[in-house]
Write an enzyme that holds these catalytic residues in place. Structure first.
Site, PDB file in Angstrom:
ATOM      1  CE  LYS A 202      41.371   6.004 108.499  1.00 21.99           C
ATOM      2  NZ  LYS A 202      42.083   7.179 108.001  1.00 21.99           N
ATOM      3  N   GLY A 352      53.346  -1.203 116.565  1.00 22.80           N
ATOM      4  CA  GLY A 352      52.194  -0.309 116.546  1.00 22.80           C
ATOM      5  C   GLY A 352      51.285  -0.436 117.752  1.00 22.80           C
TER       6      GLY A 352
END
Length: 395
Positions: A202, A352
């Protein structure tokens, strides 16, 4: 940013509170990956060598109700830490109270104690997560000095980092010092050319990072699912690809502001459905009707390789495709390989999914630094002040 470190503290015979990030993955009470425990060892071993008494603690998962405590005890972590240190670690299954205080008072120099999951304090009013001042002061009172070595929570003001550091002499550990050196150094004083690679699903997750890095990097390469929001902003067909309709205007604005600094993929690997078994094909920079882009294509890999030639600093955050599926992991693997072969470059993965990808694909040793904090590294790359670091005095 040059913070006071553990080496600046007098540790001999001192009760040293250490906030670690032992938020490790668990399955059926077993640790499935102990990287975060191993990452804390240099700081803990240094304190022990200096004759300090280590009182180490961490959170583990989210805990909001009594039921959430199931499977969230740090006892297995204490046992694994003991194995890695080669010494017994005393575990106290409490976050406060007489049992904990007595155990700390009887701890001798060169030994280690771990107390229970700090998030157990969140069951009654989120005392840990909301930085309850009484709790921070209580925990600070258990020790003589405090070392924050949990970069993964540095972007949060919790009782176990900001609360303690506000009440006691504090410093950062070696792990946090390394994060400041690599990520802070890359953003503030990079060797050039400086190239940022941003992926993930995103645009909304990366708005601040894109904006900050556009003002600092020489090039920003975009991959992953957010590619298709940028494509739609350019008026291109995206088929059934992931798109954030409410971010199209923002993507258009970023493209306009960036000029030739922002590099988008020129081809994609597209499939009819979100499945490793779905038939796939390489398409150009428009996705046919009924298909979705799930990875960058071979021409984009070549383009990114050219853009990275001669780079001296590279920061990468976010995979190039759905790397969890073998058929759509080629782009992410290729970026790993390109960065691994860069000569005389500082290469940094900002935590991440990209960190997970590098580890799973076997490139972990080929990077200058892999961040231990997903959310914290993202906010650091955005140029935000991290409360867990701001509260530690400068050297």
């Amino acid at each position: 940013m040059v913070k006071k470190t553990v080496k600046d503290l007098d540790l001999k015979d001192k009760k040293v509170l250490v906030r670690a990030d032992f938020n490790v993955p668990m399955k059926n009470g077993q640790i499935t990956n102990d990287n975060r425990i191993q990452a804390a060892l240099p700081t803990l071993e240094y304190i022990l060598e200096q004759g300090g008494k280590v009182i180490v603690f961490s959170h583990l998962g989210r805990v909001k109700t009594e039921e959430d405590k199931e499977g969230k005890s740090l006892r297995p972590v204490a046992e694994r830490l003991g194995e890695l240190l080669g010494k017994d670690v005393t575990f106290v299954p409490e976050t406060r109270g007489e049992e904990l205080e007595k155990a700390i008072d009887s701890l001798s120099s060169g030994n280690v104690l771990m107390f229970e999951n700090t998030r157990f304090e969140d069951i009654d009013g989120k005392k840990e997560s909301k930085n309850d001042p009484e709790l921070g002061k209580y925990w600070a009172g258990l020790g003589d000095v405090f070392v924050n070595d949990a970069f993964g929570t540095a972007h949060r003001a919790h009782a176990s980092n900001v609360g303690i550091a506000s009440n006691i002499e504090s410093a950062v550990g070696f792990l946090v010092e390394k994060e400041i050196k690599f990520i802070g150094g890359a953003v503030d004083e990079p060797q050039r050319p400086f190239v940022a690679i941003l992926g993930g699903a995103k645009v909304s997750d990366k708005i601040g990072v894109i904006e900050n890095l556009l003002s600092k990097a020489d090039k920003v390469l975009i991959g992953g699912g957010m590619t298709y929001t940028f494509y739609k902003a350019q008026g291109k067909a995206i088929g059934n690809s992931l798109v954030e309709e409410d971010k199209i205007d923002l993507a258009r604005e970023l493209l306009s502001k960036a000029g030739d600094k922002l590099i988008l993929p020129v081809d994609s690997v597209a499939a009819t459905e979100f499945s490793n078994d779905a038939p796939s094909e390489v398409v150009g920079d428009e996705i046919p009707e009924g298909k979705m882009g799930l990875d960058i294509g071979p021409e984009t890999i070549d383009l990114f390789r050219k853009e990275l030639e001669g780079a001296k600093t590279v920061v990468w955050n976010g995979p190039m495709g759905v790397f969890e599926m073998e058929n759509f992991a080629k782009g992410t693997a290729a970026v790993c390989e390109i960065l691994a072969k860069l000569e005389e470059a500082t290469t940094i993965i900002g935590g991440g999914d990209s960190a997970t990808a590098a580890q799973q694909l076997g490139f972990e040793e080929d990077f200058s630094h892999i961040s231990t904090g997903g959310g914290a590294s993202l906010e650091y790359l955005e140029g935000k002040e991290l409360p867990g670091l701001a509260v530690i005095p400068d050297k």
